[in-house]
Design a protein around this motif. Structure first.
Motif, mmCIF file in Angstrom:
data_model
loop_
_atom_site.group_PDB
_atom_site.id
_atom_site.type_symbol
_atom_site.label_atom_id
_atom_site.label_comp_id
_atom_site.label_asym_id
_atom_site.label_seq_id
_atom_site.Cartn_x
_atom_site.Cartn_y
_atom_site.Cartn_z
ATOM 1 N N TYR A 7 -11.963 9.046 -2.470
ATOM 2 C CA TYR A 7 -11.536 8.576 -1.156
ATOM 3 C C TYR A 7 -10.809 7.229 -1.201
ATOM 4 N N SER A 8 -10.231 6.883 -2.328
ATOM 5 C CA SER A 8 -9.563 5.587 -2.461
ATOM 6 C C SER A 8 -8.414 5.418 -1.470
ATOM 7 N N HIS A 9 -7.809 6.497 -1.037
ATOM 8 C CA HIS A 9 -6.679 6.458 -0.099
ATOM 9 C C HIS A 9 -7.101 6.149 1.341
ATOM 10 N N ARG A 10 -8.379 6.126 1.645
ATOM 11 C CA ARG A 10 -8.848 5.947 3.030
ATOM 12 C C ARG A 10 -9.097 4.489 3.423
ATOM 13 N N GLY A 11 -8.913 3.554 2.513
ATOM 14 C CA GLY A 11 -9.091 2.141 2.841
ATOM 15 C C GLY A 11 -10.539 1.712 2.986
ATOM 16 N N LEU A 12 -11.438 2.382 2.289
ATOM 17 C CA LEU A 12 -12.865 2.073 2.379
ATOM 18 C C LEU A 12 -13.308 1.071 1.319
ATOM 19 N N PHE A 13 -12.445 0.811 0.359
ATOM 20 C CA PHE A 13 -12.842 0.038 -0.814
ATOM 21 C C PHE A 13 -11.825 -1.059 -1.105
ATOM 22 N N LYS B 72 -16.510 -0.019 7.545
ATOM 23 C CA LYS B 72 -15.636 1.151 7.434
ATOM 24 C C LYS B 72 -16.362 2.313 6.756
ATOM 25 N N PHE B 73 -17.182 1.997 5.751
ATOM 26 C CA PHE B 73 -17.922 3.045 5.058
ATOM 27 C C PHE B 73 -18.985 3.641 5.979
#
Length: 67
Positions: free
Chosen positions: A37-43, A56-57
């Motif tokens: 899920y790196s593309h979702r802006g959670l990290f 966000k997570f």
């Protein structure tokens, strides 16, 4: 708690270890989710270290039924 420590529930971003304890998800699973899920802006990536954006997570986990 030391004077300048911030409680986990008040932090903007958590280490993988802190997130594992806070969310009850294993570190291995969190690391695979970082890749998936790196593309979702959670990290956030700082060199080789990943931080999990706590709020966000949390919102992401509220949206999904299975992780």
């Amino acid at each position: 708690m030391k004077m300048n420590e911030v409680r986990i529930c008040e932090k903007y971003a958590l280490t993988v270890g802190e997130a594992a304890a806070y969310f009850g998800i294993g570190e291995k699973k969190l690391r695979s989710m970082i890749e998936e899920y790196s593309h979702r802006g959670l990290f956030i990536q700082n060199g080789v270290k990943y931080m999990i954006k706590r709020k966000k997570f949390e919102d992401f986990l509220n949206e999904v039924d299975v992780i």
